[in-house]
Design an enzyme around this catalytic site. Structure first.
Site, short mmCIF file in Angstrom:
data_model
loop_
_atom_site.label_atom_id
_atom_site.label_comp_id
_atom_site.label_asym_id
_atom_site.label_seq_id
_atom_site.Cartn_x
_atom_site.Cartn_y
_atom_site.Cartn_z
N LEU A 23 -3.09 11.42 3.86
CA LEU A 23 -1.79 11.13 3.24
C LEU A 23 -1.86 11.18 1.73
O LEU A 23 -2.93 11.00 1.14
CB LEU A 23 -1.35 9.72 3.65
N ARG B 34 -7.87 13.41 -12.47
CA ARG B 34 -8.91 14.11 -13.24
C ARG B 34 -8.33 15.27 -14.04
O ARG B 34 -8.67 15.48 -15.19
CB ARG B 34 -10.01 14.58 -12.30
N GLY C 177 0.81 -1.22 0.00
CA GLY C 177 0.00 0.00 0.00
C GLY C 177 0.84 1.27 0.00
O GLY C 177 2.08 1.22 -0.01
N LEU C 178 0.16 2.39 0.02
CA LEU C 178 0.84 3.70 0.00
C LEU C 178 1.83 3.81 1.17
O LEU C 178 3.01 4.14 0.96
CB LEU C 178 -0.23 4.81 0.08
N VAL C 179 1.37 3.51 2.37
CA VAL C 179 2.23 3.68 3.55
C VAL C 179 3.27 2.57 3.62
O VAL C 179 4.46 2.83 3.84
CB VAL C 179 1.38 3.69 4.84
N GLY C 180 2.82 1.33 3.44
CA GLY C 180 3.74 0.21 3.56
C GLY C 180 4.90 0.31 2.57
O GLY C 180 6.06 0.05 2.91
N LYS D 11 -10.61 1.51 13.49
CA LYS D 11 -9.32 2.14 13.80
C LYS D 11 -9.19 2.43 15.29
O LYS D 11 -8.12 2.26 15.89
CB LYS D 11 -9.16 3.43 12.99
N HIS E 48 -8.34 8.92 -2.56
CA HIS E 48 -8.48 10.11 -1.74
C HIS E 48 -8.33 11.33 -2.66
O HIS E 48 -7.97 11.22 -3.82
CB HIS E 48 -7.43 10.13 -0.63
N TYR F 232 -15.22 2.60 9.48
CA TYR F 232 -13.76 2.55 9.40
C TYR F 232 -13.15 3.13 10.68
O TYR F 232 -12.22 2.54 11.26
CB TYR F 232 -13.32 3.36 8.19
N SER G 265 -5.73 6.61 11.93
CA SER G 265 -6.12 7.63 10.95
C SER G 265 -6.77 8.78 11.71
O SER G 265 -7.37 8.57 12.77
CB SER G 265 -7.12 7.01 9.99
N SER G 266 -6.70 9.98 11.14
CA SER G 266 -7.27 11.13 11.85
C SER G 266 -8.80 11.09 11.89
O SER G 266 -9.42 11.86 12.62
CB SER G 266 -6.79 12.44 11.23
N CYS G 267 -9.42 10.16 11.14
CA CYS G 267 -10.89 10.09 11.18
C CYS G 267 -11.41 9.46 12.46
O CYS G 267 -12.61 9.38 12.67
CB CYS G 267 -11.42 9.34 9.96
N THR H 32 -2.46 12.23 9.61
CA THR H 32 -3.47 13.02 8.93
C THR H 32 -3.67 12.46 7.51
O THR H 32 -3.13 11.40 7.19
CB THR H 32 -3.00 14.48 8.91
N ARG I 44 -8.56 20.48 4.97
CA ARG I 44 -7.82 19.24 5.21
C ARG I 44 -6.33 19.55 5.33
O ARG I 44 -5.81 20.49 4.71
CB ARG I 44 -8.01 18.25 4.05
P1 GDP Z 1 -11.80 12.43 3.86
O1 GDP Z 1 -10.76 13.31 4.49
O2 GDP Z 1 -12.05 11.18 4.62
O3 GDP Z 1 -13.06 13.20 3.60
O4 GDP Z 1 -11.15 11.89 2.51
P2 GDP Z 1 -11.12 12.29 0.96
O5 GDP Z 1 -9.70 12.47 0.59
O6 GDP Z 1 -11.89 11.26 0.20
O7 GDP Z 1 -11.89 13.67 0.77
C1 GDP Z 1 -11.41 14.88 1.28
C2 GDP Z 1 -12.27 16.05 0.77
O8 GDP Z 1 -12.00 16.24 -0.63
C3 GDP Z 1 -13.79 15.85 0.89
O9 GDP Z 1 -14.36 17.09 1.30
C4 GDP Z 1 -14.21 15.53 -0.53
O10 GDP Z 1 -15.55 15.93 -0.82
C5 GDP Z 1 -13.22 16.40 -1.33
N1 GDP Z 1 -13.06 15.98 -2.73
C6 GDP Z 1 -13.15 16.83 -3.82
N2 GDP Z 1 -13.01 16.14 -4.96
C7 GDP Z 1 -12.79 14.84 -4.61
C8 GDP Z 1 -12.57 13.65 -5.37
O11 GDP Z 1 -12.56 13.65 -6.59
N3 GDP Z 1 -12.35 12.49 -4.67
C9 GDP Z 1 -12.37 12.47 -3.30
N4 GDP Z 1 -12.14 11.30 -2.67
N5 GDP Z 1 -12.60 13.58 -2.55
C10 GDP Z 1 -12.82 14.75 -3.20
#
Ligand code: GDP
Length: 322
Positions: free
Chosen positions: A170, A191, A17-20, A144, A183, A140, A111-113, A168, A213
């Site tokens: 990553l 994109r 994975g990313l971290v490992g 954790k 993420h 999740y 994880s910070s969640c 936080t 974030r």
């Molecule tokens: P979170 O920190 O658990 O919410 O993890 P994410 O990395 O999935 O999302 C972080 C923030 O980025 C959220 O507010 C999402 O709505 C926003 N975000 C904007 N565009 C995207 C996208 O294309 N993919 C994801 N995963 N998040 C997005």
């Protein structure tokens, strides 16, 4: 207590994975000679008997427990059963086997969640379990939190040297670029890249762009993990972050400027925002003498370089348009 050394037997659970993969890179750069890994096909970490057998055969002395089913806001919302089941089992089996087979020290990564949705910011370690969780990733987060409590319980009952670190959000080389589970940084990078390649000048960003974030480059996290493995041995989990955050709108503009300068950002408020803010208080780690090194702009540029160098694989595995 024994110290991790380059000739120690070190198990990186979750090495692909990313971290490992960042931890393996880091251990290799420090010339560790015995880095133990197991693929999903070789070892199902949800299977206690299989994990016990593997520990008995391989006798790791130090364990980085960074395995798990992970993903962004969309994957968490749509696959909650996998996120809670896989993670609860993986944490439990590895922690238990580490105890049974006398592992000298284990570092568990959370994880910070794990923190309450409406937490005071920046978030201190002590805020754990002081309020309701963010609903989009509650299953999740519960798994954790159980991982942290497992490490604490084994420390209290059996005297195990098991510690926990809470990173936080990553990003970095080796990130997941599948839009169903990525993420935000990986998702936006892909994109914007595909829009540029296809000659499209508008790019969608989920949500309102207002959530804040904090982002940590995974090489900084690997550095912190080794730092804690070497120098920290207490019950309380330790936050790992930069102590700086920005809005998703600001982040999107930063990724745009690196990947597809001039593109227009279009917000999609129909997609979830998730937690309004997640900024960790990292004063405990700073007081121990650790600080991150990679700034966000450099880190995103570095990750985009990696993305471009791995387009062949990403096209095959994730259908990235190159
Ligand atoms: P979170 O920190 O658990 O919410 O993890 P994410 O990395 O999935 O999302 C972080 C923030 O980025 C959220 O507010 C999402 O709505 C926003 N975000 C904007 N565009 C995207 C996208 O294309 N993919 C994801 N995963 N998040 C997005």
């Amino acid at each position: 207590m024994a110290q991790i050394q380059p000739d120690s037997r070190v198990f990186v659970a979750g090495h692909a994975g990313l971290v490992g993969s960042a931890i393996v890179r880091r251990l290799r750069s420090e010339r560790f000679t015995t880095i133990l890994t197991a693929t999903r096909e070789q070892l199902d970490l949800r299977d206690q008997a299989a994990v016990n057998y593997w520990f008995k055969a391989n006798r790791p002395e130090y364990v980085f427990l960074v395995a798990g089913t992970v993903g962004g806001i969309w994957a968490n919302s749509t696959r909650p059963a996998e996120f809670i089941y896989d993670n609860m089992l993986i944490h439990a089996t590895v922690v238990h086997a580490a105890h049974l087979y006398g592992v000298a020290k284990l570092l568990y990564l959370g994880s910070s969640c794990i923190y309450p949705r409406e937490c005071p910011q920046p978030i201190r370690e002590e805020y754990l379990l002081t309020g309701p969780l963010e609903p989009t990733n509650e299953p999740y987060a519960v798994a954790k939190i159980a991982g942290i409590k497992l490490c604490q319980a084994y420390r209290r009952q059996y005297g195990c040297h098991f510690i926990s670190a809470m990173p936080t959000n990553l990003y970095g080389p080796g990130d997941n670029f599948d839009p169903r589970s990525s993420h935000v940084i990986a998702a936006l990078m892909r994109r914007f890249h595909e829009a540029r390649v296809n000659g499209v000048d508008q790019v969608t960003v989920w949500g309102t762009g207002t959530p804040r974030r904090e982002f940590l480059h995974v090489d900084d996290l690997a550095d912190a993990c080794l730092f804690l493995m070497r120098g920290y041995d207490a019950e309380l989990h330790v936050n790992v972050g930069t102590g700086q955050d920005q809005t998703i709108g600001e982040l999107a503009a930063l990724v745009r400027d690196i990947v597809h300068p001039g593109a227009e950002i279009v917000l999609d408020p129909g997609k979830p925002d998730g937690a309004p803010r997640k900024l960790l208080d990292v004063s405990r780690l700073h007081a121990m003498g650790w600080c991150h090194k990679v700034g966000l702009r450099d880190g995103v540029a570095d990750t985009y370089r990696w993305f471009c160098e791995h387009l062949g694989e990403l096209r095959r595995e994730n259908g990235v348009v190159a």
